[in-house]
Design a protein around this motif. Structure first.
Motif, PDB file in Angstrom:
ATOM      1  N   TYR A   1     151.631   9.744  88.912  1.00  0.00           N
ATOM      2  CA  TYR A   1     150.274  10.076  89.356  1.00  0.00           C
ATOM      3  C   TYR A   1     149.833  11.459  88.868  1.00  0.00           C
ATOM      4  CZ  TYR A   1     146.327  10.752  92.537  1.00  0.00           C
ATOM      5  OH  TYR A   1     145.088  10.988  93.074  1.00  0.00           O
ATOM      6  N   ALA A   2     150.741  12.427  88.931  1.00  0.00           N
ATOM      7  CA  ALA A   2     150.415  13.801  88.549  1.00  0.00           C
ATOM      8  C   ALA A   2     151.704  14.545  88.200  1.00  0.00           C
ATOM      9  CB  ALA A   2     149.683  14.506  89.688  1.00  0.00           C
ATOM     10  N   PRO A   3     151.613  15.557  87.365  1.00  0.00           N
ATOM     11  CA  PRO A   3     152.822  16.320  87.000  1.00  0.00           C
ATOM     12  C   PRO A   3     153.292  17.211  88.157  1.00  0.00           C
ATOM     13  CG  PRO A   3     150.887  17.308  85.983  1.00  0.00           C
ATOM     14  CD  PRO A   3     150.421  16.039  86.648  1.00  0.00           C
ATOM     15  N   PRO A   4     154.590  17.531  88.204  1.00  0.00           N
ATOM     16  CA  PRO A   4     155.125  18.378  89.274  1.00  0.00           C
ATOM     17  C   PRO A   4     154.829  19.857  89.024  1.00  0.00           C
ATOM     18  CG  PRO A   4     156.887  17.748  87.806  1.00  0.00           C
ATOM     19  CD  PRO A   4     155.639  17.057  87.314  1.00  0.00           C
TER      20      PRO A   4
ATOM     21  N   ALA B   1     150.063  19.715  92.695  1.00  0.00           N
ATOM     22  CA  ALA B   1     150.480  19.458  94.080  1.00  0.00           C
ATOM     23  C   ALA B   1     149.345  19.791  95.046  1.00  0.00           C
ATOM     24  CB  ALA B   1     151.721  20.275  94.419  1.00  0.00           C
ATOM     25  N   LEU B   2     148.645  20.896  94.801  1.00  0.00           N
ATOM     26  CA  LEU B   2     147.520  21.257  95.676  1.00  0.00           C
ATOM     27  C   LEU B   2     146.347  20.296  95.499  1.00  0.00           C
ATOM     28  CD1 LEU B   2     147.697  25.136  95.409  1.00  0.00           C
ATOM     29  CD2 LEU B   2     148.230  23.716  97.415  1.00  0.00           C
TER      30      LEU B   2
ATOM     31  N   LEU C   1     141.911  23.186  99.471  1.00  0.00           N
ATOM     32  CA  LEU C   1     143.299  23.249  99.001  1.00  0.00           C
ATOM     33  C   LEU C   1     143.408  23.415  97.492  1.00  0.00           C
ATOM     34  CD1 LEU C   1     144.734  20.497 101.285  1.00  0.00           C
ATOM     35  CD2 LEU C   1     145.705  22.776 101.074  1.00  0.00           C
ATOM     36  N   ASP C   2     142.528  22.786  96.744  1.00  0.00           N
ATOM     37  CA  ASP C   2     142.626  22.825  95.288  1.00  0.00           C
ATOM     38  C   ASP C   2     141.724  23.890  94.654  1.00  0.00           C
ATOM     39  OD1 ASP C   2     140.329  21.457  95.990  1.00  0.00           O
ATOM     40  OD2 ASP C   2     140.631  19.822  94.567  1.00  0.00           O
ATOM     41  N   ASP C   3     141.204  24.796  95.456  1.00  0.00           N
ATOM     42  CA  ASP C   3     140.365  25.881  94.976  1.00  0.00           C
ATOM     43  C   ASP C   3     141.219  26.901  94.204  1.00  0.00           C
ATOM     44  OD1 ASP C   3     137.507  27.203  95.590  1.00  0.00           O
ATOM     45  OD2 ASP C   3     139.041  28.776  95.666  1.00  0.00           O
TER      46      ASP C   3
ATOM     47  N   VAL D   1     153.367  17.605 100.527  1.00  0.00           N
ATOM     48  CA  VAL D   1     153.349  17.267  99.108  1.00  0.00           C
ATOM     49  C   VAL D   1     154.425  18.111  98.440  1.00  0.00           C
ATOM     50  CG1 VAL D   1     152.022  17.232  96.971  1.00  0.00           C
ATOM     51  CG2 VAL D   1     150.906  16.660  99.133  1.00  0.00           C
ATOM     52  N   SER D   2     155.347  17.440  97.781  1.00  0.00           N
ATOM     53  CA  SER D   2     156.481  18.103  97.134  1.00  0.00           C
ATOM     54  C   SER D   2     156.243  18.196  95.639  1.00  0.00           C
ATOM     55  CB  SER D   2     157.762  17.311  97.409  1.00  0.00           C
ATOM     56  OG  SER D   2     158.836  17.877  96.716  1.00  0.00           O
TER      57      SER D   2
END
Length: 189
Positions: free
Chosen positions: A21-24, A29-30, A75-77, A126-127
């Motif tokens: 889904y998304a890279p670590p 993560a945010l 959170l993603d700001d 979220v890890s």
């Protein structure tokens, strides 16, 4: 006023493996935490107020500190990303975050349908481990199941609460494109 008892460990939790889904990484993560918390907020399960995380130094074998920040922005700001980086322990410039706990308040309904606000009603983690991104939603109260902690049935409480949680979990599965893995057999709503 109703008193809501809290278990010392999660009563039920749901896990998503998000390596596709998304890279670590910190920002991804945010971003995942922001998207997931938006779904939980929509269902009145989690209004994020605090972001909490541990700092790890793998070469030292574990955690070297814990940080938290009040969520004044999304959170993603960019501000949140910068703030996390600024809180890295000065003595451990190689410290990494292993993931984030998104904490806040949510609403539950009693047997009469009256709504109550509760701290940490639902918790989102979220890890961002190097092996891949993952997420976990956990609940610690008896309002989601058909019985209270004493073993007495409480069908009205269950009826008022469990459908919202089940709907949020289905919506999270759609958002993430992967089914949740209940962490115990009773976690299926």
């Amino acid at each position: 006023m109703s008193l809501l008892m809290r278990a010392p460990r999660a009563c039920a939790s749901w896990f998503w493996d998000l390596e596709d889904y998304a890279p670590p990484a910190l920002r991804s993560a945010l971003t995942v935490a922001a998207r997931m918390s938006a779904v939980l907020r929509k269902h009145d399960l989690l209004q994020p107020t605090t972001l909490e995380w541990h700092w790890l130094v793998p070469a030292l074998g574990g955690a070297v500190g814990k940080s938290s920040v009040g969520l004044l922005r999304p959170l993603d700001d960019d501000w949140t990303v910068r703030r996390v980086e600024e809180l890295r322990p000065v003595a451990f410039p190689e410290a990494e975050t292993s993931g984030f706990h998104v904490l806040g308040t949510g609403e539950w309904s009693d047997a009469d349908g009256a709504r109550h606000r509760e701290e940490r009603l639902v918790e989102l983690t979220v890890s961002a481990e190097p092996l891949g991104l993952s997420a976990d939603v956990a609940v610690f109260h008896d309002v989601w199941g058909p019985f209270d902690f004493r073993g007495s049935p409480h069908p009205a409480v269950h009826r008022h609460n469990a459908p919202r949680l089940a709907a949020a979990l289905r919506e999270l599965e759609t958002l993430l494109g992967v089914p949740a893995e209940p962490e115990d057999a009773s976690a299926r709503l």
